[in-house]
Design a protein around this motif. Structure first.
Motif, PDB file in Angstrom:
ATOM      1  N   ILE A 193     -28.851  15.995  24.287  1.00  0.00           N
ATOM      2  CA  ILE A 193     -28.698  17.019  23.836  1.00  0.00           C
ATOM      3  C   ILE A 193     -29.589  17.997  22.957  1.00  0.00           C
ATOM      4  O   ILE A 193     -29.905  18.876  23.114  1.00  0.00           O
ATOM      5  N   ALA A 194     -30.173  16.954  22.115  1.00  0.00           N
ATOM      6  CA  ALA A 194     -31.222  17.612  21.142  1.00  0.00           C
ATOM      7  C   ALA A 194     -32.424  18.033  21.948  1.00  0.00           C
ATOM      8  O   ALA A 194     -33.193  19.124  21.906  1.00  0.00           O
ATOM      9  N   VAL A 246     -34.263  24.658  26.561  1.00  0.00           N
ATOM     10  CA  VAL A 246     -33.815  25.726  26.762  1.00  0.00           C
ATOM     11  C   VAL A 246     -34.216  26.878  25.770  1.00  0.00           C
ATOM     12  O   VAL A 246     -34.754  28.131  26.003  1.00  0.00           O
ATOM     13  N   LEU A 247     -34.275  26.655  24.463  1.00  0.00           N
ATOM     14  CA  LEU A 247     -34.753  27.411  23.295  1.00  0.00           C
ATOM     15  C   LEU A 247     -36.127  27.971  23.536  1.00  0.00           C
ATOM     16  O   LEU A 247     -36.791  28.929  23.505  1.00  0.00           O
ATOM     17  N   GLY A 248     -37.108  26.742  24.018  1.00  0.00           N
ATOM     18  CA  GLY A 248     -38.325  26.989  24.337  1.00  0.00           C
ATOM     19  C   GLY A 248     -38.792  28.102  25.385  1.00  0.00           C
ATOM     20  O   GLY A 248     -39.530  28.780  25.338  1.00  0.00           O
ATOM     21  N   GLY A 249     -37.802  27.770  26.560  1.00  0.00           N
ATOM     22  CA  GLY A 249     -37.903  28.568  27.793  1.00  0.00           C
ATOM     23  C   GLY A 249     -37.680  29.861  27.326  1.00  0.00           C
ATOM     24  O   GLY A 249     -38.465  30.892  28.034  1.00  0.00           O
ATOM     25  N   PHE A 274     -25.834   4.685  21.938  1.00  0.00           N
ATOM     26  CA  PHE A 274     -25.762   5.794  22.992  1.00  0.00           C
ATOM     27  C   PHE A 274     -26.615   7.002  22.783  1.00  0.00           C
ATOM     28  O   PHE A 274     -26.821   7.389  21.515  1.00  0.00           O
ATOM     29  N   PRO A 275     -27.366   7.634  23.963  1.00  0.00           N
ATOM     30  CA  PRO A 275     -28.345   8.390  24.074  1.00  0.00           C
ATOM     31  C   PRO A 275     -27.892  10.049  24.101  1.00  0.00           C
ATOM     32  O   PRO A 275     -28.795  10.864  24.132  1.00  0.00           O
ATOM     33  N   GLY A 276     -26.528  10.136  23.846  1.00  0.00           N
ATOM     34  CA  GLY A 276     -26.251  11.798  23.824  1.00  0.00           C
ATOM     35  C   GLY A 276     -26.898  12.466  22.900  1.00  0.00           C
ATOM     36  O   GLY A 276     -27.254  13.551  23.032  1.00  0.00           O
TER      37      GLY A 276
END
Length: 1115
Positions: free
Chosen positions: A1060-1061, A1067-1070, A1054-1056
């Motif tokens: 998420i990571a 988002v944090l990078g942006g 499962f790739p969840g």
């Protein structure tokens, strides 16, 4: 049909002779089957079979007077469901094969076709045992048993070479007139493979050798070679007078001593060309005059399935005294016989008082070197045993020096009986040691005759000695008795034992074979009728009981000292039979030497089997009178009744014996007159004095020799049967692993009617090296008066080695086929011992071939691997990092080979340096092998569904005795050979195992597991390749097993977590990037937001309530 019915009747009677083991010495010498592996079988005395690279095809027919009767016999037996079975046996192997039960109408023989791999998987050239074959009408019943041999022709080392230029038999006729002596040597593991060499006179130059692979039965079966040019090619300069002196064939080398030096062949296991080449061993200061007096000595042992502690040694001795420039006249070497070292330890070199070394032998059982020294000046002989250090004799002795008596004045040599610890020293006497040379016992005294040659059979334990006068003597290994079997009239001859114990007499141009070793008097056709072992003197019988009698040998008072021995009983008479010229016989049970009574210096105690005939009145008229006995000094006076005129003493009564029941017997030595005679008493303390014995109360025996000897001594027929149930082989080899034990059981059965009951053991057991194994014995007589013994041998010490053990029927006749059984016990790992993984689900071999085996749910349990497959690594399925290929094919592309690390790894093994899979030469066994060494060949593996939980890792040990589960004290380590993870082991850990783990794991640096209850869980996918290894210290064996599991149908992960990571990182990078841009352009978002809020609040506060209502109404 009359003849077949007779045979069927005999068959039914023979069935009742069934026994769980083979019984020897029963005397059945008739051969019922004739068999061959090369065309139609011939009616030869012995069956000779040969194994080549193909199948072994054997044809056998039942021996009858003609072909019609033979066909009838086959029909009768076959219709009854009986066909022969073939047992193939050696010291470690016993295989049973059955002939076809179906017969064709035109066939007069049974047929069996055995694939070679069913007998042996090996094809390499090596020292390999020749098999014994035993053909019986039905397996287990020992009916019509017929023995023969089976030789592996493609593996026997010497048969792969030509030792010289082959010459036809017709040209050998030119050589025979120049032959002065013969030398024979045989392969230690296959005694039917032998070499015969001709020693030529000084007028004929050359070395001529004949090779046989079937035991010198027929002269035409011998291939002859001229080795002259091969030897000359190793010499520098011009040489002549080349002749053979001696030769020895070891397990892997041929060593030839010639008049021009000692030559060692190349390793026979690695044939590089057709003609065998030799290298010359240099001995400084030795010349032709020394070489012609040289002799080779070899302790014959078979090194099939060779252990690391088993090494061949050969010694060469020269008849010369050492000088200051010579270190020794004795040299020895070990395989590969490149370096030859002086026999004497360094500390002895240069000592002038050291006697000459007659023989030096290496005793590998004790790890010692045994010297036979002889001082010609002092006429002394001694045996010294030195401890070997770094394969060299040291100055430290293992035992005190043994000094032979002065009567042993002409020692000749010393020899170990093959595959045993029995050491013989021979010359004018024969001595035997059973303890490695610490002590010796006298077996025979030949006085003015000297034993020059000895010949041995490991199979029957027979030993033949030939004296310089041509007399031939026989003994059995380890026995303290011997017998005379005849004499040789040929001037040039040698003897040779083949693999089955048949003795052959070899002469230039002719071979002769003895009768079957199981037959009584089997040497008659070689050495004539068995000789009378009596001697020229009178015997005086003395009864001690109804069935026991003592015979005293008379020695006249005037007998010269140097010939007294010729009128005495000696060791040769032990176990023989005294026959009277009339009737009667007695078995000699003991030989006694003494100085009293006067006139009798020796005697024998005998068991009377048939009463001896007495003298009649018409033969001795004195019997018609009474007899008065009076002592007259040291003799006794015998007086007849003067009233009986016809009773007279005559000259013919001299050397007759007067027998008085309950009293001493008297040997008449002289006649004084017609009524008086002088006699000597056999038991003076029990002799009557001044007593008269009436007529018919005293008797006369005639055991004299005055008018021709009236008694004779011959060998005793075999009086014991011998049975052992452990193996059909008499020379079985048993491996005893550390902590294990093995039991050998033997039974001795008396076959003499009315045999006197003895309360003493009938077997003597000797152990060659008692320090190697712990040996215990249990013995008893059963209700049938048979003697049973069970020997238990245990390996308790972490020390490898081998020792021979001997079961000896000490009271048996030397005429018995089996008197001695010599098993070999090895404290080591058996080559047949291995560890195996037991799969959780059994898959038949035919399903492995097809690649399909489905379970109840239709899931195929076999996975056919992709070509050039490599299992995944921890970096991913597409990045294999292992060096192991599976289902390799160099002509096909390699999948999963895109990444740099994958390209650097991966190496072909079986398929290295070839271009196609066919050239990999993968065998069927290799294709189904789990071993990583054959991963290139492996195509199919067991397949399981994901996930695997609690898979039982069941292990067992397989050896010649069967299968046993792998349990403590064995501990194992488990590794994945392709460095894969995602697997876990679970096992039970009792308190004892915990302690062992704490000790062992720090030493080996790996986790160890209890093999009992070991379970495996796998969370990964595709191929897992496991190796299980038993830790050292609990076994001599290197026990390793590998197994493979292919995990299929594993769900995609499962790739969840990954998504998420990634999103969080984006988002944090942006946010960090926007903050950085705002900072660079002086934008303060928080302040702008605060100003905007304040403007909104101010604008809202300036609007009145009426304006709000008006705006609302407009809306």
């Amino acid at each position: 049909m009359e003849l077949p019915l007779i045979y069927v009747s005999v068959l039914l009677l023979n069935i009742f002779e069934f026994s769980s083991g083979i019984v020897y010495n029963k005397g059945d010498t008739e051969k019922h089957f004739a068999c061959s592996s090369r065309g139609f079988p011939q009616e030869t005395e012995i069956i000779k079979l040969f194994l080549f690279s193909g199948n072994l095809k054997i044809q056998c027919f039942f021996r009858t007077e003609n072909e019609i009767a033979s066909r009838g016999m086959l029909s009768v037996f076959t219709s009854g469901g009986l066909a022969p079975s073939l047992g193939i046996i050696n010291s470690t192997y016993n295989g049973i094969f059955h002939f076809n039960l179906t017969l064709f109408s035109d066939r007069v023989f049974w047929l069996v076709d055995i694939p070679r791999e069913n007998i042996t998987q090996n094809t390499d050239i090596a020292a390999v045992e020749e098999w014994l074959v035993r053909i019986t009408l039905h397996h287990g019943l020992n009916i019509y048993a017929t023995e023969g041999t089976l030789l592996d022709r493609i593996r026997e080392p010497i048969l792969q070479w030509a030792p010289g230029v082959e010459i036809p038999e017709s040209e050998m006729g030119k050589v025979y007139p120049r032959v002065v002596e013969l030398k024979v040597t045989k392969c230690p593991c296959a005694n039917d493979v032998a070499l015969l060499g001709f020693i030529m006179d000084t007028l004929f130059d050359g070395i001529y050798i004949g090779i046989t692979f079937c035991g010198f039965w027929h002269y035409s079966d011998t291939t002859w070679f001229n080795m002259t040019e091969v030897i000359y090619s190793q010499l520098q300069g011009d040489h002549e007078d080349l002749s053979l002196v001696d030769m020895v064939l070891t397990n892997h080398f041929l060593i030839v001593l010639t008049s021009l030096g000692l030559f060692v062949s190349e390793d026979l296991r690695y044939p590089s060309h057709h003609i065998l080449s030799f290298s010359r061993a240099d001995f400084c200061g030795f010349e032709r005059v020394d070489y012609v007096k040289g002799k080779l000595w070899y302790n014959e042992r078979c090194f099939a399935n060779r252990e690391h502690f088993e090494v061949d040694y050969v010694t060469v001795t020269f008849e010369r005294n050492r000088t200051l420039s010579e270190s020794s006249s004795c040299f020895y070497s070990q395989e590969p016989f490149v370096v030859w070292v002086a026999c004497l330890p360094y500390v002895f070199k240069g000592m002038k008082s050291i006697p000459r070394v007659l023989t030096f032998l290496v005793d590998q059982e004790h790890g010692t070197g045994v010297f036979l020294f002889h001082n010609k000046v002092k006429k002394t002989a001694i045996v010294s045993v030195s401890i070997l250090r770094n394969n060299e004799p040291s100055a430290q002795s293992k035992f005190p020096i043994f000094r032979f008596p002065p009567s042993f004045s002409s020692p000749v040599g010393m020899v170990f009986h093959p595959r045993s610890h029995f050491l013989y020293v021979y010359g004018n006497q024969l001595w035997l040691s059973v303890d490695g040379g610490s002590t010796f016992q006298l077996v025979a005294d030949f006085h003015d005759d000297i034993i020059k040659k000895t010949f041995h059979s490991f199979y029957t334990s027979a030993i033949t000695f030939v004296s310089q006068r041509g007399k031939v003597y026989l003994t059995k290994a380890g026995m303290g008795r011997h017998g005379a079997v005849g004499s040789v009239t040929e001037r040039i001859f040698t003897l040779y034992y083949d693999h089955l114990g048949f003795l052959h007499k070899l002469t230039p141009g002719r071979f002769e074979a003895s009768g079957s070793p199981t037959a009584f008097g089997n040497f008659r056709n070689l050495f004539g009728q068995p000789p009378d072992m009596g001697f020229e003197t009178a015997l005086a019988p003395q009864h001690t009981s109804l069935d026991e009698i003592i015979f005293f040998a008379y020695v006249p008072e005037n007998e010269p000292q140097e010939t007294i021995y010729s009128k005495k009983f000696n060791n040769i008479h032990y176990g023989k039979v005294i026959h009277s010229g009339k009737t009667g016989r007695a078995h000699i049970r003991k030989v006694l030497q003494h100085t009293i009574p006067k006139g009798f210096l020796s005697s024998v105690i005998a068991e009377m089997k048939e009463p001896f005939g007495l003298e009649e009145v018409n033969e001795s008229s004195c019997l018609s009178s009474s007899l008065l006995i009076n002592k007259a000094g040291n003799v006794y006076k015998l007086t007849l009744d003067s009233q009986v005129v016809q009773a007279l003493f005559e000259d013919t009564d001299i050397e007759k014996t007067v027998v008085l029941p309950g009293y001493s017997s008297f040997l008449i030595t002289s006649i004084l007159d017609n009524k008086n005679a002088l006699a000597i008493a056999t038991m003076p303390e029990n002799a009557p004095n001044n007593m008269t014995f009436l007529k018919n109360t005293w008797f006369l025996y005639n055991f004299g020799q005055r008018n021709g000897r009236t008694w004779k001594i011959y060998s005793k027929p075999c009086n014991y049967w011998f049975q052992h149930d452990d193996s059909p082989s008499l020379n079985v080899v048993k491996y005893i692993d550390l902590g294990n034990s093995h039991v050998l059981k033997v039974k001795v059965i008396r076959n003499s009617k009315g045999f006197r009951m003895l309360e003493i053991p009938l077997l003597t057991v000797f152990v060659g090296n008692p320090n190697l194994l712990e040996v215990k014995a249990e013995a008893a007589f059963d209700d049938t008066d048979s003697y049973l013994i069970a020997i238990s041998a245990s390996s308790k010490v972490l020390h490898r080695g081998s020792t021979s053990m001997a079961f000896i029927m000490w009271s048996a006749s030397v005429e018995c086929f089996v008197t001695t059984m010599v098993p070999t016990l090895k404290s080591s790992c058996s080559y047949l011992r291995s560890m195996h993984h037991i799969p959780s689900k059994f898959i038949p071999s035919e399903d492995w071939i097809s690649g399909v085996h489905k379970d109840s749910k239709g899931f195929n349990l076999i996975k056919t691997l992709p070509i050039n497959y490599r299992p995944p690594s921890n970096m991913g399925i597409a990045i294999p990092l292992t060096d192991n290929f599976y289902h390799a094919d160099p002509s096909k592309p390699i999948p999963r080979n895109l990444f740099h690390l994958s390209k650097k790894t991966g190496k072909f093994k079986q398929c290295a340096n070839v271009s196609t899979r066919e050239e990999c030469n993968c065998t069927k066994n290799q294709k189904f092998s789990y071993a990583v060494a054959f991963s290139d060949c492996r195509e199919k593996v067991p397949r399981f569904k994901f996930p695997i939980t609690q898979y039982p890792v069941s292990l067992e040990i397989i050896n010649e005795d069967g299968r046993v589960p792998l349990e403590s004290p064995y501990l194992v380590t488990v590794t994945e050979v392709n460095m894969r993870q995602n697997w876990k082991l679970k096992h039970t850990v009792p308190e004892k195992i915990k302690k062992m783990k704490k000790i062992v794991e720090p030493i080996i640096g790996a986790a160890v597991y209890n093999p009992s209850g070991l379970n495996l869980s796998i969370k990964g996918s595709e191929l897992f390749h496991f190796r299980v290894t038993v830790i050292s210290g609990v076994t001599f064996c290197n026990l390793i097993e590998e197994f493979q599991i292919y995990v299929d149908e594993a769900p995609l992960p499962f790739p969840g977590h990954t998504l998420i990571a990634v999103a969080t990182a984006v988002v944090l990078g942006g946010l960090i990037f926007m903050a950085l841009m705002f900072q660079l352009h002086g934008i303060h978002p928080w302040r702008t937001f605060q100003s905007w809020i304040r403007r909104k609040q101010a604008k809202f506060s300036s609007i009145t309530l009426s304006e709000l209502i008006h705006r609302k109404s407009e809306e």
